[in-house]
Design a protein around this motif. Structure first.
Motif, PDB file in Angstrom:
ATOM      1  N   SER A 193      15.836  13.376 -13.831  1.00  0.00           N
ATOM      2  CA  SER A 193      14.484  12.810 -13.873  1.00  0.00           C
ATOM      3  C   SER A 193      14.365  11.573 -12.991  1.00  0.00           C
ATOM      4  N   GLU A 194      15.398  10.731 -12.968  1.00  0.00           N
ATOM      5  CA  GLU A 194      15.384   9.548 -12.099  1.00  0.00           C
ATOM      6  C   GLU A 194      15.396   9.965 -10.633  1.00  0.00           C
ATOM      7  N   LEU A 195      16.220  10.946 -10.310  1.00  0.00           N
ATOM      8  CA  LEU A 195      16.280  11.428  -8.931  1.00  0.00           C
ATOM      9  C   LEU A 195      14.932  11.993  -8.494  1.00  0.00           C
ATOM     10  N   SER A 196      14.306  12.782  -9.364  1.00  0.00           N
ATOM     11  CA  SER A 196      12.992  13.340  -9.037  1.00  0.00           C
ATOM     12  C   SER A 196      11.981  12.235  -8.758  1.00  0.00           C
ATOM     13  N   ARG A 197      12.010  11.193  -9.587  1.00  0.00           N
ATOM     14  CA  ARG A 197      11.074  10.082  -9.381  1.00  0.00           C
ATOM     15  C   ARG A 197      11.300   9.419  -8.027  1.00  0.00           C
ATOM     16  N   ILE A 198      12.556   9.147  -7.699  1.00  0.00           N
ATOM     17  CA  ILE A 198      12.864   8.487  -6.433  1.00  0.00           C
ATOM     18  C   ILE A 198      12.396   9.328  -5.254  1.00  0.00           C
ATOM     19  N   LEU A 199      12.697  10.625  -5.287  1.00  0.00           N
ATOM     20  CA  LEU A 199      12.308  11.492  -4.176  1.00  0.00           C
ATOM     21  C   LEU A 199      10.794  11.671  -4.113  1.00  0.00           C
ATOM     22  N   TYR A 200      10.159  11.757  -5.261  1.00  0.00           N
ATOM     23  CA  TYR A 200       8.701  11.856  -5.305  1.00  0.00           C
ATOM     24  C   TYR A 200       8.056  10.644  -4.644  1.00  0.00           C
ATOM     25  N   GLU A 201       8.482   9.466  -5.036  1.00  0.00           N
ATOM     26  CA  GLU A 201       7.902   8.256  -4.475  1.00  0.00           C
ATOM     27  C   GLU A 201       8.178   8.167  -2.974  1.00  0.00           C
ATOM     28  N   ARG A 202       9.374   8.569  -2.572  1.00  0.00           N
ATOM     29  CA  ARG A 202       9.718   8.531  -1.157  1.00  0.00           C
ATOM     30  C   ARG A 202       8.857   9.495  -0.361  1.00  0.00           C
ATOM     31  N   SER A 203       8.556  10.644  -0.941  1.00  0.00           N
ATOM     32  CA  SER A 203       7.815  11.664  -0.208  1.00  0.00           C
ATOM     33  C   SER A 203       6.346  11.323  -0.023  1.00  0.00           C
TER      34      SER A 203
ATOM     35  N   GLY B 225      12.076  20.257  -3.602  1.00  0.00           N
ATOM     36  CA  GLY B 225      10.697  20.162  -3.125  1.00  0.00           C
ATOM     37  C   GLY B 225      10.329  18.800  -2.593  1.00  0.00           C
ATOM     38  N   PRO B 226      10.478  17.724  -3.386  1.00  0.00           N
ATOM     39  CA  PRO B 226      10.161  16.390  -2.868  1.00  0.00           C
ATOM     40  C   PRO B 226      11.036  15.980  -1.686  1.00  0.00           C
ATOM     41  N   ALA B 227      12.313  16.393  -1.672  1.00  0.00           N
ATOM     42  CA  ALA B 227      13.171  16.062  -0.535  1.00  0.00           C
ATOM     43  C   ALA B 227      12.651  16.710   0.736  1.00  0.00           C
ATOM     44  N   LEU B 228      12.266  17.985   0.653  1.00  0.00           N
ATOM     45  CA  LEU B 228      11.709  18.655   1.824  1.00  0.00           C
ATOM     46  C   LEU B 228      10.391  18.016   2.235  1.00  0.00           C
ATOM     47  N   ALA B 229       9.560  17.679   1.257  1.00  0.00           N
ATOM     48  CA  ALA B 229       8.273  17.045   1.566  1.00  0.00           C
ATOM     49  C   ALA B 229       8.478  15.743   2.330  1.00  0.00           C
ATOM     50  N   TYR B 230       9.479  14.965   1.929  1.00  0.00           N
ATOM     51  CA  TYR B 230       9.765  13.714   2.646  1.00  0.00           C
ATOM     52  C   TYR B 230      10.052  13.985   4.116  1.00  0.00           C
TER      53      TYR B 230
ATOM     54  N   LEU C  24       9.058   2.032   4.391  1.00  0.00           N
ATOM     55  CA  LEU C  24       8.518   0.698   4.555  1.00  0.00           C
ATOM     56  C   LEU C  24       7.935   0.141   3.261  1.00  0.00           C
ATOM     57  N   CYS C  25       7.963   0.895   2.189  1.00  0.00           N
ATOM     58  CA  CYS C  25       7.359   0.391   0.969  1.00  0.00           C
ATOM     59  C   CYS C  25       8.013   0.963  -0.272  1.00  0.00           C
ATOM     60  N   GLU C  26       7.550   0.488  -1.410  1.00  0.00           N
ATOM     61  CA  GLU C  26       8.121   0.942  -2.677  1.00  0.00           C
ATOM     62  C   GLU C  26       7.914   2.431  -2.895  1.00  0.00           C
ATOM     63  N   HIS C  27       6.904   3.010  -2.288  1.00  0.00           N
ATOM     64  CA  HIS C  27       6.626   4.434  -2.458  1.00  0.00           C
ATOM     65  C   HIS C  27       6.752   5.182  -1.142  1.00  0.00           C
ATOM     66  N   GLY C  28       7.346   4.586  -0.109  1.00  0.00           N
ATOM     67  CA  GLY C  28       7.604   5.330   1.111  1.00  0.00           C
ATOM     68  C   GLY C  28       7.319   4.592   2.378  1.00  0.00           C
ATOM     69  N   SER C  29       6.064   4.190   2.663  1.00  0.00           N
ATOM     70  CA  SER C  29       5.852   3.604   3.972  1.00  0.00           C
ATOM     71  C   SER C  29       4.718   2.604   4.104  1.00  0.00           C
ATOM     72  N   CYS C  30       3.903   2.401   3.101  1.00  0.00           N
ATOM     73  CA  CYS C  30       2.735   1.570   3.375  1.00  0.00           C
ATOM     74  C   CYS C  30       2.669   0.300   2.555  1.00  0.00           C
ATOM     75  N   GLY C  31       3.611   0.050   1.676  1.00  0.00           N
ATOM     76  CA  GLY C  31       3.639  -1.205   0.947  1.00  0.00           C
ATOM     77  C   GLY C  31       2.606  -1.331  -0.143  1.00  0.00           C
ATOM     78  N   ARG C  32       1.938  -0.247  -0.511  1.00  0.00           N
ATOM     79  CA  ARG C  32       0.885  -0.321  -1.504  1.00  0.00           C
ATOM     80  C   ARG C  32       1.255   0.512  -2.720  1.00  0.00           C
ATOM     81  N   SER C  33       0.668   0.172  -3.863  1.00  0.00           N
ATOM     82  CA  SER C  33       0.961   0.910  -5.084  1.00  0.00           C
ATOM     83  C   SER C  33       0.268   2.266  -5.050  1.00  0.00           C
ATOM     84  N   LEU C  34       0.668   3.147  -5.980  1.00  0.00           N
ATOM     85  CA  LEU C  34       0.111   4.488  -5.997  1.00  0.00           C
ATOM     86  C   LEU C  34      -1.407   4.490  -6.145  1.00  0.00           C
ATOM     87  N   ASN C  35      -1.932   3.631  -7.017  1.00  0.00           N
ATOM     88  CA  ASN C  35      -3.377   3.674  -7.240  1.00  0.00           C
ATOM     89  C   ASN C  35      -4.168   2.988  -6.131  1.00  0.00           C
TER      90      ASN C  35
END
Length: 484
Positions: free
Chosen positions: A113-123, A26-31, A129-140
């Motif tokens: 669980s680690e893989l899910s986290r990585i793909l989730y953050e990437r998606s 799911g997260p891989a497809l979402a990415y 471009l950032c720690e969570h995918g593209s914008c350089g900002r934290s989740l919150n």
């Protein structure tokens, strides 16, 4: 057919895709969908990303290439389990044979669980471009979920919307898209729906039919759970596994040192119990190792939501077993995160029905040994790429996705057909033959080479280059996300 063929969308809106399942596929497809300009929403029945669990692996050029194109291969390598071989032993702890780490760990192994986290953050941001995918900002720092995808401006919302703690209850297709009702959330309409929700897929049941039509029991069950930091009796650390040549081996109280230094598996005809530690988890508070079981059984009837009943079935399967099996099974009663399932294979004659399509284990799963994680990653890449290349013509995209992928995943699934018999042979003669093969370097090399060849046996199209990394612009109609 352009995206506009999805009737009813306001001009300029991006196609909305609901994905059921937030594990791996799911997260891989979402990415990939986010990267091509779609608006993915992922619904997951669990209240958050799942922790713990088994390690999963990737092997072969095709699987590693997809990870590299996602920009996650390096992080996956850094987060690898650091696993080693498992040693098959007799009831006195004497080594009989060793299972090389490449058998289970492939080219790179990581906790699910680690893989899910990585793909989730990437998606979340769809780009690199950032720690969570593209914008350089934290989740919150992100804005609310559900806004238009593609922005990398400060405060931009995540590209992928996640709905945790909910599940799909019905699917109704119309000219405008697929109306989806949820267990908790309000109904919504999406252009497309993807079932990436595992062997026991809810989407597959709703759109294709009951599970028994597609899932075949292969004669074995698998279970796993974490050892407690102390044995149920209190004084002796759990996992004091007697292993020849290891400090403390054979002495209760050698404890987790035995598991950490030498993971072992004890087998009897039709059943295997193993204990070991994952190096990646050694820093977790209270972590002492894991137990992994495989046993032969006809298809059992049980409630997948009733862990106590499942524990009773496992305990019954190991009644009277030798070595330290009773001590390890005793730790089962206090286990909080039990994994228990049949070793099964999923075969769906056609992976799509209208605007709904299946991905990963929901379409072509094999519980253990079928390269399911690697196949899911490759499948997500191909499905998203075909949707982008088809300009939103889901019928053409789904047909090409299945045509390109089915031969590959069918060959990979074959590895799961004999995994139960390999790990827990039905007779002592078969156990001896398995051990002899593992003690023969030429036989081991041949088995590993066969697995590598299967994993690499697909030619991947360069969809990002073909599609420019962004989906064609939307000029009219489509079933966007709407309240209903």
């Amino acid at each position: 057919m352009a995206y506009g063929a999805m009737a009813g969308r306001v001009a300029g809106e991006r196609p909305a895709v609901l994905i059921s399942g937030a594990s791996v596929a799911g997260p891989a497809l979402a990415y990939w969908l986010g990267r091509y300009g779609f608006r993915p929403t992922v619904v997951e029945v669990a209240p958050a990303l799942r922790g713990g669990g088994f390690a999963v692996d990737f092997r072969g050029a095709a699987q590693l290439d997809v990870l590299a194109r996602m920009g996650v291969l390096g992080e996956i390598r850094r987060s690898g389990t650091g696993g080693g071989p498992m040693h098959f032993i007799d009831d006195q702890g004497r080594q009989l044979a060793s299972l090389p780490p490449e058998f289970a760990g492939g080219d790179v192994e990581i906790l699910r669980s680690e893989l899910s986290r990585i793909l989730y953050e990437r998606s979340l941001c769809g780009g690199g471009l950032c720690e969570h995918g593209s914008c350089g900002r934290s989740l919150n720092e992100h804005g609310p979920y559900g806004a238009a995808a593609g922005s990398a401006a400060p405060g931009a919302p995540p590209i992928t919307e996640y709905l945790f703690g909910d599940s799909v209850t019905s699917l109704t297709e119309s000219e405008d898209g697929v109306r989806v009702t949820f267990e908790r959330g309000a109904p919504r309409t999406f252009d497309l729906v993807v079932g990436a929700d595992g062997l026991h897929s809810t989407v597959r049941r709703l759109a294709f039919g009951p599970e028994e039509r597609f899932v075949s029991h292969l004669g074995y069950y698998v279970a796993g759970w974490d050892l407690p930091a102390a044995a149920p009796g209190g004084g002796v650390p759990a996992g004091g596994v007697p292993v020849e040549g290891v400090p403390g081996g054979g002495v209760p109280g050698g404890g987790v040192r035995d598991l950490a230094s030498r993971p072992v598996g004890y087998g009897e005809p039709g059943r295997l119990v193993s204990a070991g530690r994952t190096a990646r988890r050694t820093g977790e508070a209270g972590y002492a190792g894991e137990v992994f079981c495989v046993f032969a059984a006809a298809e059992l009837t049980y409630d997948r939501r009733a862990p106590t009943a499942q524990k009773k079935l496992i305990a019954q399967a190991y009644a009277g077993a030798g070595w330290r099996t009773p001590e390890l099974i005793e730790t089962l009663w206090g286990a909080r995160d039990l994994y228990f399932d049949a070793i099964s294979r999923v075969d769906v004659p056609r992976w799509s029905a209208g605007r709904t399509v299946l991905l990963g284990d929901a379409a072509y799963g094999a519980t253990v040994g079928g390269m399911g994680t690697g196949s899911a990653i490759v499948g997500a890449y191909v499905l998203a790429g075909e949707l982008a290349a088809a300009g939103g013509d889901h019928r053409a995209a789904f047909a090409r996705y299945e045509r390109r992928l089915r031969p590959y995943v069918t060959r990979c699934q074959e590895g799961g057909r004999g995994v139960g018999e390999f790990l827990a042979p039905a007779t002592r003669e078969a156990m001896a033959a398995r051990n002899a093969a593992l003690n023969d370097p030429a036989a081991v090399a041949a088995m590993l080479a066969q697995g590598q060849d299967l994993a690499a046996d697909i030619v991947l199209e360069d969809y990002p280059a073909r599609c420019g990394g962004v989906a064609p612009s939307v000029t009219d109609g489509g079933g966007s996300v709407r309240g209903a």
